[in-house]
Motif scaffolding. Sequence first.
Motif, short mmCIF file in Angstrom:
data_model
loop_
_atom_site.label_atom_id
_atom_site.label_comp_id
_atom_site.label_asym_id
_atom_site.label_seq_id
_atom_site.Cartn_x
_atom_site.Cartn_y
_atom_site.Cartn_z
N ASN A 18 -9.00 5.30 -10.64
CA ASN A 18 -9.18 4.26 -11.66
C ASN A 18 -8.95 4.91 -13.01
O ASN A 18 -9.81 5.61 -13.52
N GLY A 55 -3.92 -2.54 -1.05
CA GLY A 55 -4.38 -1.16 -0.91
C GLY A 55 -5.57 -1.16 0.03
O GLY A 55 -6.33 -2.12 0.06
N HIS A 56 -5.73 -0.09 0.82
CA HIS A 56 -6.86 -0.08 1.75
C HIS A 56 -7.59 1.25 1.74
O HIS A 56 -7.06 2.28 1.37
N GLY A 57 -8.86 1.14 2.14
CA GLY A 57 -9.70 2.32 2.31
C GLY A 57 -9.93 2.55 3.78
O GLY A 57 -9.12 2.14 4.62
N ARG A 58 -11.05 3.20 4.12
CA ARG A 58 -11.34 3.45 5.53
C ARG A 58 -11.75 2.14 6.21
O ARG A 58 -12.23 1.21 5.55
N GLN A 64 -0.91 -2.12 -6.20
CA GLN A 64 -0.85 -2.35 -4.75
C GLN A 64 -1.44 -3.73 -4.48
O GLN A 64 -2.50 -4.07 -5.02
N LYS A 120 -17.99 5.60 -8.62
CA LYS A 120 -16.74 5.99 -7.96
C LYS A 120 -15.55 5.81 -8.90
O LYS A 120 -15.29 4.70 -9.39
N SER A 139 0.86 -1.19 0.00
CA SER A 139 0.00 0.00 0.00
C SER A 139 0.90 1.24 0.00
O SER A 139 1.86 1.30 0.79
N THR A 140 0.61 2.18 -0.86
CA THR A 140 1.44 3.40 -0.87
C THR A 140 1.25 4.17 0.43
O THR A 140 2.17 4.84 0.90
N ARG A 162 -11.06 -1.41 4.87
CA ARG A 162 -11.66 -1.97 3.65
C ARG A 162 -10.60 -2.10 2.56
O ARG A 162 -9.64 -1.33 2.52
N LYS A 163 -10.86 -3.05 1.66
CA LYS A 163 -9.89 -3.28 0.58
C LYS A 163 -10.05 -2.25 -0.52
O LYS A 163 -11.16 -1.92 -0.91
N ILE A 208 -8.98 -2.14 -4.36
CA ILE A 208 -8.42 -2.97 -5.43
C ILE A 208 -7.62 -2.07 -6.38
O ILE A 208 -8.15 -1.07 -6.88
N ASN A 252 -15.38 11.07 1.06
CA ASN A 252 -14.06 10.93 0.44
C ASN A 252 -14.07 10.37 -0.99
O ASN A 252 -13.09 9.81 -1.43
C1 BT5 Z 1 -11.68 4.84 0.00
O1 BT5 Z 1 -12.08 4.09 1.07
O2 BT5 Z 1 -12.37 5.15 -0.94
C2 BT5 Z 1 -10.21 5.25 0.07
C3 BT5 Z 1 -9.38 4.59 -0.97
C4 BT5 Z 1 -7.96 5.09 -0.96
C5 BT5 Z 1 -7.09 4.34 -1.89
C6 BT5 Z 1 -5.71 4.95 -1.99
S1 BT5 Z 1 -4.78 4.24 -3.29
C7 BT5 Z 1 -3.34 4.95 -2.71
C8 BT5 Z 1 -3.38 4.86 -1.20
N1 BT5 Z 1 -2.87 3.59 -0.71
C9 BT5 Z 1 -3.81 2.88 -0.06
O3 BT5 Z 1 -3.63 1.76 0.47
N2 BT5 Z 1 -4.97 3.57 -0.05
C10 BT5 Z 1 -4.86 4.82 -0.73
P1 BT5 Z 1 -13.58 3.71 1.39
O4 BT5 Z 1 -14.45 4.94 1.33
O5 BT5 Z 1 -13.52 2.97 2.67
O6 BT5 Z 1 -14.05 2.80 0.20
C11 BT5 Z 1 -13.60 1.47 0.09
C12 BT5 Z 1 -14.60 0.72 -0.79
O7 BT5 Z 1 -14.48 1.14 -2.16
C13 BT5 Z 1 -14.38 -0.78 -0.81
O8 BT5 Z 1 -15.02 -1.39 0.28
C14 BT5 Z 1 -15.01 -1.17 -2.15
O9 BT5 Z 1 -16.41 -1.28 -2.03
C15 BT5 Z 1 -14.74 0.05 -3.03
N3 BT5 Z 1 -13.56 -0.14 -3.90
C16 BT5 Z 1 -12.47 -0.92 -3.73
N4 BT5 Z 1 -11.60 -0.77 -4.74
C17 BT5 Z 1 -12.15 0.14 -5.57
C18 BT5 Z 1 -11.74 0.75 -6.80
N5 BT5 Z 1 -10.57 0.49 -7.37
N6 BT5 Z 1 -12.59 1.65 -7.36
C19 BT5 Z 1 -13.78 1.96 -6.82
N7 BT5 Z 1 -14.23 1.43 -5.66
C20 BT5 Z 1 -13.41 0.54 -5.05
#
Ligand code: BT5
Length: 264
Positions: free
Chosen positions: A150, A58-61, A55, A125, A31-32, A64-65, A67, A117
Motif C-alpha cells: 500500500n 488480486g488475491h491473498g491466501r 489489479q 498491515k 492478478s499479477t 481471500r481478496k 484490494i 506473511n
Molecule cells: C496476503 O494474503 O496478505 C497476501 C496478499 C498478496 C497480494 C499480492 S499483490 C501482487 C500479487 N498478486 C496477487 O493477486 N496477490 C499478490 P492474506 O494473508 O490472506 O490476507 C488477505 C487479507 O488482507 C484480506 O482478507 C483482507 O482482510 C486484507 N486486505 C485486503 N486488501 C488489503 C490491502 N490492500 N491492504 C491491507 N490488507 C488488505
Amino acid sequence: MPININPNRLQESLQTKQLGRKIFYANSVSSTNKWAKKLAKLEASEGTVVVARTQTSGHGRLGRKWISPAGGLWFSVILRPNFDVDKVAKLVFVASLAVAEVLHELYGLDVETKWPNDVLIDGKKVCGILAETSTQNKKASYVVVGIGINANFDVKKSLPQKLWENTLSLETKLGQKIRLEELFRALLEKLEDIYHRFLKTDFTLILGEWKKHARFLGHEVEVTSGSGKLRGLAVDVDDDGSLIIKTRDGTIKHVLVGDISVKQ
Ligand code: BT5
C-alpha cells in the motif's frame, strides 16, 4: 515527483543479475500472480517480474481478496529455485524481510514482520505476500512470489471501510507520496540479494534477521487455522517456517498455516 513506474527507465539503473531483467507492465490485470503463473508455464525465465498499476481480482491466501487500487505497488516475481516443495513457505520470509529492510532504509520507518506473511507499520498491515507454486515429483518447478504494498493512496479513500482499522499505506504514514519506481528498484535489488543468500546459506540466518522485526514473539496470540482457534504464547518460529505456540497448560504446538492476532 515521478510516481509511476517506467520499466525501461527502471532497468537502466537496476543493479540486479536476474530479478527484473525482464519486466512486464500492465495498466490493469486480474492478478499479477495469475499472470506470472501463466508466464512461468510458458517457460519464462527466473527473475521475470510482472507489475500492474491496478489489479481487478488480486488475491491473498485461501482465495481471500486483495484490494489493489491505483497508487499501490502490485508485483510478482518468478523464481525457479529447484528445491523441494516444503521449502516454498520459506520464500515468504525472504520476501517479507526484504520489504521490511527496504521500508526502513528508504523511509526510516519502524517496520514489523508478522507471521506468516505480513509487514506492518504501527501494528497495521502495509504489505502482504503470497507465494504460489507448481510441483513436479515433490519439486517446485516454479514459485511465484507476489508482493502487494500500500504505497501512494489514502487508505480511507481507496480501501473499503472494514479494512481501515488494521491497514496503513505509506502515503498515510509519511504524509506524502513516494517515488514508486525507487521503491520497486530497491525491493528487486534487496529481494535478489536475500534470495541468493537463502540459496547459498542456512535459512536459520535469514530467519534470525526476520525475527528481529517480529514483535509478536513473546506475546500472547490467538491463532486461527483450518483446525480452529488456539491461544497461547508465541514462543518462536521454527526453521520450517511454522509458528511455535505454548498453550496455558504448557503444551507446545507447531502451526504451519494460519493467521495470528496479538492479545494484550
Ligand atoms: C496476503 O494474503 O496478505 C497476501 C496478499 C498478496 C497480494 C499480492 S499483490 C501482487 C500479487 N498478486 C496477487 O493477486 N496477490 C499478490 P492474506 O494473508 O490472506 O490476507 C488477505 C487479507 O488482507 C484480506 O482478507 C483482507 O482482510 C486484507 N486486505 C485486503 N486488501 C488489503 C490491502 N490492500 N491492504 C491491507 N490488507 C488488505
